[in-house]
Motif scaffolding. Structure first.
Motif, PDB file in Angstrom:
ATOM      1  N   THR A 179       0.712  -1.122  -0.183  1.00 46.82           N
ATOM      2  CA  THR A 179       0.108   0.275  -0.481  1.00 46.82           C
ATOM      3  C   THR A 179       0.752   1.389  -0.486  1.00 46.82           C
ATOM      4  OG1 THR A 179       0.249  -0.583   2.303  1.00 46.82           O
ATOM      5  CG2 THR A 179      -1.857  -1.030   1.089  1.00 46.82           C
ATOM      6  N   GLY A 180       2.216   0.872   0.839  1.00 44.26           N
ATOM      7  CA  GLY A 180       3.198   2.345   0.552  1.00 44.26           C
ATOM      8  C   GLY A 180       3.090   3.190   1.625  1.00 44.26           C
ATOM      9  N   ALA A 181       2.080   2.615   2.740  1.00 47.28           N
ATOM     10  CA  ALA A 181       2.563   3.427   3.835  1.00 47.28           C
ATOM     11  C   ALA A 181       3.406   3.657   4.714  1.00 47.28           C
ATOM     12  CB  ALA A 181       1.412   2.723   4.312  1.00 47.28           C
ATOM     13  N   ASN A 182       4.740   1.837   5.114  1.00 46.80           N
ATOM     14  CA  ASN A 182       6.236   2.825   5.100  1.00 46.80           C
ATOM     15  C   ASN A 182       6.804   4.009   4.168  1.00 46.80           C
ATOM     16  OD1 ASN A 182       6.128   1.038   7.080  1.00 46.80           O
ATOM     17  ND2 ASN A 182       6.994  -0.718   5.965  1.00 46.80           N
ATOM     18  N   PHE A 183       6.241   3.988   2.540  1.00 51.32           N
ATOM     19  CA  PHE A 183       6.776   5.199   2.074  1.00 51.32           C
ATOM     20  C   PHE A 183       6.265   6.398   2.858  1.00 51.32           C
ATOM     21  CE2 PHE A 183       5.985   8.048  -1.434  1.00 51.32           C
ATOM     22  CZ  PHE A 183       7.064   8.281  -2.028  1.00 51.32           C
ATOM     23  N   PHE A 184       5.735   7.257   3.519  1.00 50.53           N
ATOM     24  CA  PHE A 184       5.294   8.199   3.677  1.00 50.53           C
ATOM     25  C   PHE A 184       5.770   8.536   5.264  1.00 50.53           C
ATOM     26  CE2 PHE A 184       1.265   7.596   1.459  1.00 50.53           C
ATOM     27  CZ  PHE A 184       0.609   8.917   1.168  1.00 50.53           C
ATOM     28  N   PHE A 185       5.803   7.047   5.404  1.00 47.37           N
ATOM     29  CA  PHE A 185       7.373   7.991   6.927  1.00 47.37           C
ATOM     30  C   PHE A 185       8.346   7.826   6.276  1.00 47.37           C
ATOM     31  CE2 PHE A 185       3.495   5.523   8.503  1.00 47.37           C
ATOM     32  CZ  PHE A 185       2.758   6.042   9.758  1.00 47.37           C
ATOM     33  N   TYR A 186       8.646   6.861   4.876  1.00 40.65           N
ATOM     34  CA  TYR A 186      10.294   7.056   4.354  1.00 40.65           C
ATOM     35  C   TYR A 186      10.674   8.376   3.905  1.00 40.65           C
ATOM     36  CZ  TYR A 186      15.048   6.148   3.176  1.00 40.65           C
ATOM     37  OH  TYR A 186      16.171   6.847   2.000  1.00 40.65           O
ATOM     38  N   TYR A 187       9.245   9.472   3.626  1.00 40.05           N
ATOM     39  CA  TYR A 187       9.544  10.659   3.393  1.00 40.05           C
ATOM     40  C   TYR A 187       9.161  11.406   4.144  1.00 40.05           C
ATOM     41  CZ  TYR A 187      11.471  10.904  -1.217  1.00 40.05           C
ATOM     42  OH  TYR A 187      12.379  11.401  -2.823  1.00 40.05           O
ATOM     43  N   GLY A 188       8.123  11.460   4.691  1.00 44.25           N
ATOM     44  CA  GLY A 188       8.200  12.314   6.039  1.00 44.25           C
ATOM     45  C   GLY A 188       9.173  13.706   6.127  1.00 44.25           C
ATOM     46  N   THR A 189      10.505  13.241   6.973  1.00 39.68           N
ATOM     47  CA  THR A 189      11.350  14.407   7.255  1.00 39.68           C
ATOM     48  C   THR A 189      12.224  14.973   5.825  1.00 39.68           C
ATOM     49  OG1 THR A 189      12.725  12.477   8.329  1.00 39.68           O
ATOM     50  CG2 THR A 189      13.805  14.464   7.396  1.00 39.68           C
ATOM     51  N   THR A 190      11.473  14.819   4.411  1.00 42.85           N
ATOM     52  CA  THR A 190      12.081  15.762   3.041  1.00 42.85           C
ATOM     53  C   THR A 190      10.562  16.436   3.280  1.00 42.85           C
ATOM     54  OG1 THR A 190      13.200  14.650   2.313  1.00 42.85           O
ATOM     55  CG2 THR A 190      12.809  15.966   0.390  1.00 42.85           C
ATOM     56  N   VAL A 191       9.206  16.028   3.424  1.00 41.65           N
ATOM     57  CA  VAL A 191       8.230  16.960   3.542  1.00 41.65           C
ATOM     58  C   VAL A 191       7.886  17.849   4.330  1.00 41.65           C
ATOM     59  CG1 VAL A 191       6.013  16.521   3.435  1.00 41.65           C
ATOM     60  CG2 VAL A 191       7.209  15.200   1.637  1.00 41.65           C
ATOM     61  N   PHE A 192       8.084  17.881   5.619  1.00 37.97           N
ATOM     62  CA  PHE A 192       8.153  18.405   6.915  1.00 37.97           C
ATOM     63  C   PHE A 192       9.191  19.572   6.736  1.00 37.97           C
ATOM     64  CE2 PHE A 192       4.955  15.445   7.553  1.00 37.97           C
ATOM     65  CZ  PHE A 192       4.042  15.644   8.718  1.00 37.97           C
ATOM     66  N   GLN A 193      10.603  19.328   5.941  1.00 39.38           N
ATOM     67  CA  GLN A 193      11.877  19.933   6.144  1.00 39.38           C
ATOM     68  C   GLN A 193      10.985  21.520   5.152  1.00 39.38           C
ATOM     69  OE1 GLN A 193      14.928  18.383   4.924  1.00 39.38           O
ATOM     70  NE2 GLN A 193      15.170  17.680   6.836  1.00 39.38           N
ATOM     71  N   SER A 194      10.342  21.511   4.290  1.00 34.56           N
ATOM     72  CA  SER A 194      10.141  22.012   3.950  1.00 34.56           C
ATOM     73  C   SER A 194       9.009  23.183   4.273  1.00 34.56           C
ATOM     74  CB  SER A 194       9.208  21.912   2.267  1.00 34.56           C
ATOM     75  OG  SER A 194       7.443  21.199   2.865  1.00 34.56           O
ATOM     76  N   VAL A 195       8.428  22.783   5.630  1.00 34.05           N
ATOM     77  CA  VAL A 195       7.483  23.431   6.376  1.00 34.05           C
ATOM     78  C   VAL A 195       8.284  23.851   7.359  1.00 34.05           C
ATOM     79  CG1 VAL A 195       5.435  23.463   5.105  1.00 34.05           C
ATOM     80  CG2 VAL A 195       6.061  21.979   7.343  1.00 34.05           C
ATOM     81  N   GLN A 196       9.558  23.589   7.555  1.00 28.87           N
ATOM     82  CA  GLN A 196      10.782  23.438   8.651  1.00 28.87           C
ATOM     83  C   GLN A 196      10.395  22.472   9.520  1.00 28.87           C
ATOM     84  OE1 GLN A 196      11.648  28.028   8.910  1.00 28.87           O
ATOM     85  NE2 GLN A 196      12.927  27.613   7.283  1.00 28.87           N
ATOM     86  N   ILE A 197       9.517  21.876  10.048  1.00 31.19           N
ATOM     87  CA  ILE A 197       9.736  20.441  11.098  1.00 31.19           C
ATOM     88  C   ILE A 197      10.500  19.854  11.134  1.00 31.19           C
ATOM     89  CG2 ILE A 197       7.686  19.101  11.857  1.00 31.19           C
ATOM     90  CD1 ILE A 197       5.586  20.753  10.751  1.00 31.19           C
ATOM     91  N   GLY A 229       6.275   6.541  -6.172  1.00 30.37           N
ATOM     92  CA  GLY A 229       4.405   7.216  -5.372  1.00 30.37           C
ATOM     93  C   GLY A 229       3.626   6.451  -6.381  1.00 30.37           C
ATOM     94  N   TYR A 230       3.832   6.099  -8.126  1.00 29.08           N
ATOM     95  CA  TYR A 230       3.399   6.403  -8.408  1.00 29.08           C
ATOM     96  C   TYR A 230       2.600   4.482  -8.858  1.00 29.08           C
ATOM     97  CZ  TYR A 230       3.244  10.119 -11.003  1.00 29.08           C
ATOM     98  OH  TYR A 230       3.144  11.792 -11.326  1.00 29.08           O
ATOM     99  N   VAL A 231       4.487   3.430  -7.934  1.00 29.67           N
ATOM    100  CA  VAL A 231       4.538   2.528  -8.072  1.00 29.67           C
ATOM    101  C   VAL A 231       3.406   1.433  -6.952  1.00 29.67           C
ATOM    102  CG1 VAL A 231       6.327   0.385  -7.234  1.00 29.67           C
ATOM    103  CG2 VAL A 231       6.549   2.330  -9.174  1.00 29.67           C
ATOM    104  N   ASN A 281      -2.051  -0.378  -5.385  1.00 28.01           N
ATOM    105  CA  ASN A 281      -2.780  -0.137  -4.455  1.00 28.01           C
ATOM    106  C   ASN A 281      -4.023  -1.330  -5.571  1.00 28.01           C
ATOM    107  OD1 ASN A 281      -3.162   0.683  -1.737  1.00 28.01           O
ATOM    108  ND2 ASN A 281      -1.967   2.559  -3.007  1.00 28.01           N
ATOM    109  N   VAL A 282      -4.252  -0.591  -6.427  1.00 21.42           N
ATOM    110  CA  VAL A 282      -5.520  -1.255  -7.554  1.00 21.42           C
ATOM    111  C   VAL A 282      -5.409  -2.370  -7.493  1.00 21.42           C
ATOM    112  CG1 VAL A 282      -6.104  -1.061  -9.492  1.00 21.42           C
ATOM    113  CG2 VAL A 282      -5.301   1.341  -8.998  1.00 21.42           C
ATOM    114  N   PHE A 324      11.081  -6.092   4.672  1.00 20.74           N
ATOM    115  CA  PHE A 324      12.064  -6.632   4.565  1.00 20.74           C
ATOM    116  C   PHE A 324      12.909  -5.881   2.981  1.00 20.74           C
ATOM    117  CE2 PHE A 324      16.027  -7.839   2.666  1.00 20.74           C
ATOM    118  CZ  PHE A 324      16.825  -7.653   3.545  1.00 20.74           C
ATOM    119  N   LEU A 325      11.672  -6.656   2.314  1.00 23.62           N
ATOM    120  CA  LEU A 325      12.493  -5.444   0.635  1.00 23.62           C
ATOM    121  C   LEU A 325      11.917  -3.966   0.681  1.00 23.62           C
ATOM    122  CD1 LEU A 325      10.733  -8.733  -1.267  1.00 23.62           C
ATOM    123  CD2 LEU A 325      13.463  -7.354  -1.313  1.00 23.62           C
ATOM    124  N   ILE A 326      11.117  -3.643   1.057  1.00 24.53           N
ATOM    125  CA  ILE A 326      10.605  -2.256   0.957  1.00 24.53           C
ATOM    126  C   ILE A 326      11.603  -1.018   1.913  1.00 24.53           C
ATOM    127  CG2 ILE A 326       8.668  -0.276   1.669  1.00 24.53           C
ATOM    128  CD1 ILE A 326       6.891  -2.633   0.900  1.00 24.53           C
TER     129      ILE A 326
END
Length: 563
Positions: free
Chosen positions: A317-335, A471-473, A478-479, A453-455
Motif C-alpha cells: 500500500t506504501g504506508a512506509n513510503f510516507f513515513f520514510y519521506y516524511g522528513t523531507t516533506v516536513f522540512q519544507s515547512v521547517q518541522i 509513489g506511482y508504483v 493499491n489498484v 524487509f524488501l521495502i
C-alpha cells in the motif's frame, strides 16, 4: 454507539428451537463481556510490541550518539564529513528485524500446535526481551545491533502470528473482527509511543547513549507484561478441546461470552466443535506431511495464495513510503523529523479506532476496496506534487508544495489505518480452518515480513533514482490489491469461522458472499467432513465450528438486538 447496541438478542433463534433445545437459555448477552474486553487489551499488546520495535529505529538513525557508535564517516554534502549511515548499513539495521520476524512467524506455527497458543506467547515474549538485551549491551559494533534486532525479530514475528490466532479462536463471532483489528490498533500505538519516546530522549539525552538505550529498555515493560499477563488467561477453547480438555474449553467460552453453561450460544458452540473434531480423530501426519496435506485440502492452496497476496499488498500500500519521506516533506515547512514522526503516528493511531467500527458495520470487502481507491488517489497526487512541484534539494524553497504533501500524507494515513492496516489481519485470522490455521497464517504472515524487509532495504536506493515517482508504483499496487479483494475475498462480517470455511469449500462467488445463506449446522458439518477441513481432536487443529449465520447473533440487520 455508531449503530451498535450493547447487548445481543437471541429472539430469532428461539422461534426456531427444537424440542431438544427448548430447555436452553436464550437470554440476551452483553456484546462485550469483561473477559473479552480484558483479553482484547492484554493480548493485543503483542501488536504494541510489534509497532514499538519497528517504530523506534527511524529515530535512532538520526541520533548523534547512535550515529557516532554504529555509523561511519559519510559526505556531508558541503565538502566535509560527518557520522551517518550508508544506504546498505541503514538497510541492514532496519531490515534485519524483518528477516527475524519472517523466521519467527514460520517456526512459531508448529510450536503453537504442540505447546498451545498461550504458552507460546510467553515463550516468544522472552525471546523478544533477549533481543533487547543484546541491543542495549552494544557499544560500537553495528553487527551486534543487527543481531539484537534479528533476535527480537524472532519474537515479534511469532507474536504477529499468535496474537490474531488467539483472538480469532476465542472471540465471539459478533466482535471477532473488531478484536483482531485491535491488534493493528496496538501496532499503531506502539509506533506512536516509540516516536514520542524518541523525541523525548533526543531533546534531553541527545549526545548520550541514553538517547536510544532508554527507548529500547522501555520495551521490557510490554514484553514482560504480556508474557506474564497471558498466563492469567485460559488456552483458546478450540485448542483445549483438541487436546481433550472439554470442560476447560466450555469454561473458557462461558467466561468470554459471559453466559451460563446452558445458554444456547455455549451449547451450540460446543456441540458443533465436537461434531467436527470427531470427523478426523484418526488422522495423524508428520511435519512435512502436514504441509502436504494442507495444500491438498479443498481450496486451501487458493486460500494460502490469497493470504500471502493480502499480506504482500498490505505492505505494498506504501504506508512506509510516507513515513520514510516524511522528513523531507516536513522540512519544507521547517518541522523536525522527530516532530514529523509524532504527527504522522498520532494520526495513524487515532484514526485506527474508526477501523474497529468499519470492520463490523460495513464489512471487510467494501472497506478494503474503498481503502484501495482512497490510497490510489492519494498517491497519484502525492507523487505528482512531489516530483513536479517540490524542490527536493532545498524543500524550504517550496513551502506550498510541502503543505499539499503533508495534507495528503495525513489523508493517506487516514485511509490506510482504517482499512488495510487493521482489516488484513482480520481476514488472515478467519479464512483458514483451525486444522490448518497455524501453518497457513504463518505462511501469510511471513509474506508480510518478506515484503517489509524488501521495502525497508531497497526504498533508499529506489528513491535515489526516481524520487517521488516511486509513489506511482504504490498507486498501481493499491489498484491491484483492491482487485484481489473484489474477485477473491469472501465477506466474513458476522459469520462464524466455520461458515467462512464452508463458503470457500463450496466455491461461493466472493462477489455474492455477503448475501450467501448458510445451511443448517448439520449440513455444514457434513460439507466440512467430506472436504477434510474438519479437525482432529488428537493431532490436528481445533475446530472453528460455531453457529450458522441465520441463527447466530452477529449484530447485523439479520438479528434483533436490544439495548
Amino acid at each position: 454507539m455508531f449503530g451498535f447496541s450493547n447487548t445481543v438478542s437471541f429472539d430469532d433463534v428461539r422461534q426456531d428451537q427444537t424440542e431438544k433445545s427448548a430447555s436452553l437459555d436464550y437470554s440476551p448477552l452483553r456484546r462485550v463481556s469483561g473477559r473479552s474486553f480484558a483479553m482484547g487489551l492484554l493480548v493485543s499488546m503483542g501488536g504494541l510490541i510489534f509497532g514499538y520495535d519497528t517504530g523506534q529505529i527511524s529515530g535512532f538513525l538520526e541520533m548523534p550518539d547512535f550515529q557516532r557508535r554504529f555509523g561511519e564517516l559519510v559526505d556531508d554534502g558541503m565538502g566535509g564529513t560527518k557520522y551517518g549511515f550508508t544506504s546498505i548499513r541503514s538497510g541492514l539495521i532496519v531490515g534485519l528485524l524483518s528477516i527475524g520476524t519472517l523466521v519467527g512467524a514460520l517456526i512459531a506455527a508448529p510450536i503453537a500446535d504442540r505447546i498451545g497458543r498461550r504458552l507460546s506467547v510467553s515463550l516468544w515474549c522472552a525471546v523478544t526481551s533477549i533481543g533487547f538485551v543484546i541491543q542495549i549491551a552494544s557499544s560500537e559494533a553495528y553487527e551486534q545491533i543487527i543481531v539484537g534486532r534479528l533476535v527480537a525479530g524472532f519474537g515479534v514475528g511469532a507474536l504477529s502470528l499468535l496474537v490474531p490466532m488467539y483472538q480469532a479462536e476465542t472471540a465471539p463471532p459478533w466482535i471477532r473482527g473488531a478484536l483482531v483489528c485491535a491488534y493493528q490498533l496496538f501496532i499503531t500505538l506502539g509506533i506512536f509511543l516509540a516516536a514520542v519516546f524518541n523525541l523525548g530522549t533526543y531533546n534531553n539525552q541527545r549526545n548520550s547513549s541514553a538517547s536510544w538505550r532508554i527507548v529500547i529498555g522501555l520495551g521490557w515493560i510490554f514484553t514482560i507484561g504480556l508474557g506474564i499477563g497471558i498466563l492469567a488467561f485460559s488456552e483458546t477453547p478450540r485448542y483445549a478441546y483438541r487436546k481433550g480438555r472439554v470442560d476447560e474449553a466450555k469454561q473458557t467460552l462461558m467466561r468470554v461470552y459471559d453466559a451460563p453453561a446452558n445458554h444456547w450460544a455455549i451449547h451450540t458452540q460446543m456441540e458443533e466443535i465436537e461434531s467436527k473434531l470427531r470427523a478426523e480423530s484418526t488422522t495423524k501426519t508428520g511435519f512435512i506431511g502436514g504441509y502436504v496435506e494442507m495444500f491438498k485440502a479443498p481450496r486451501m492452496a487458493y486460500r494460502i495464495a490469497l493470504g500471502v497476496a493480502l499480506q504482500m499488498f498490505q505492505q505494498l500500500t506504501g504506508a512506509n513510503f510516507f513515513f520514510y519521506y516524511g522528513t523531507t516533506v516536513f522540512q519544507s515547512v521547517q518541522i523536525s523529523s522527530f516532530i514529523t514522526q509524532v504527527i504522522l503516528n498520532t494520526i495513524n493511531f487515532g484514526v485506527t479506532f474508526i477501523g474497529l467500527y468499519l470492520v463490523e458495520h460495513y464489512g471487510r470487502r467494501k472497506s478494503l476496496i474503498v481503502g484501495s481507491v482512497w490510497m490510489f488517489i492519494c498517491f497519484l497526487i502525492f507523487a505528482s506534487v512531489g516530483h513536479f512541484l517540490l524542490d527536493i534539494e532545498t524543500p524550504t524553497n517550496t513551502p506550498t508544495a510541502g503543505i499539499v504533501l503533508i495534507v495528503f500524507a495525513a489523508i493517506f494515513v487516514l485511509g490506510y489505518a482504517t482499512t488495510w492496516g487493521p482489516m488484513v489481519w482480520t481476514l488472515i485470522a478467519e479464512i483458514y480452518p483451525s486444522k490448518y490455521r497455524a501453518r497457513a497464517m504463518a505462511m501469510a504472515t511471513a509474506s508480510n515480513w518478506v515484503w517489509n524487509f524488501l521495502i525497508a532495504f531497497f526504498t533508499p536506493f529506489i528513491i535515489q533514482d526516481i524520487d517521488f515517482r516511486y509513489g506511482y508504483v504504490f498507486a498501481g499496487t493499491n489498484v491491484l490489491g483492491g482487485l484481489i479483494v473484489y474477485f477473491f475475498c469472501m465477506e466474513g462480517q458476522g459469520r462464524t469461522l466455520e461458515e467462512i470455511d464452508t463458503m470457500y469449500v463450496q466455491h461461493v462467488n466472493p462477489r455474492k458472499s455477503e448475501k450467501w445463506i448458510a445451511p443448517p449446522p448439520e449440513e455444514i458439518a457434513r460439507i466440512r467432513r467430506e472436504a477434510g477441513t474438519g479437525e482432529d481432536i488428537v493431532s490436528s487443529g481445533s475446530n472453528d465450528a460455531t453457529v450458522p449465520k441465520q441463527t447466530a447473533p452477529t449484530g447485523t440487520n439479520e438479528h434483533t438486538e436490544t439495548v
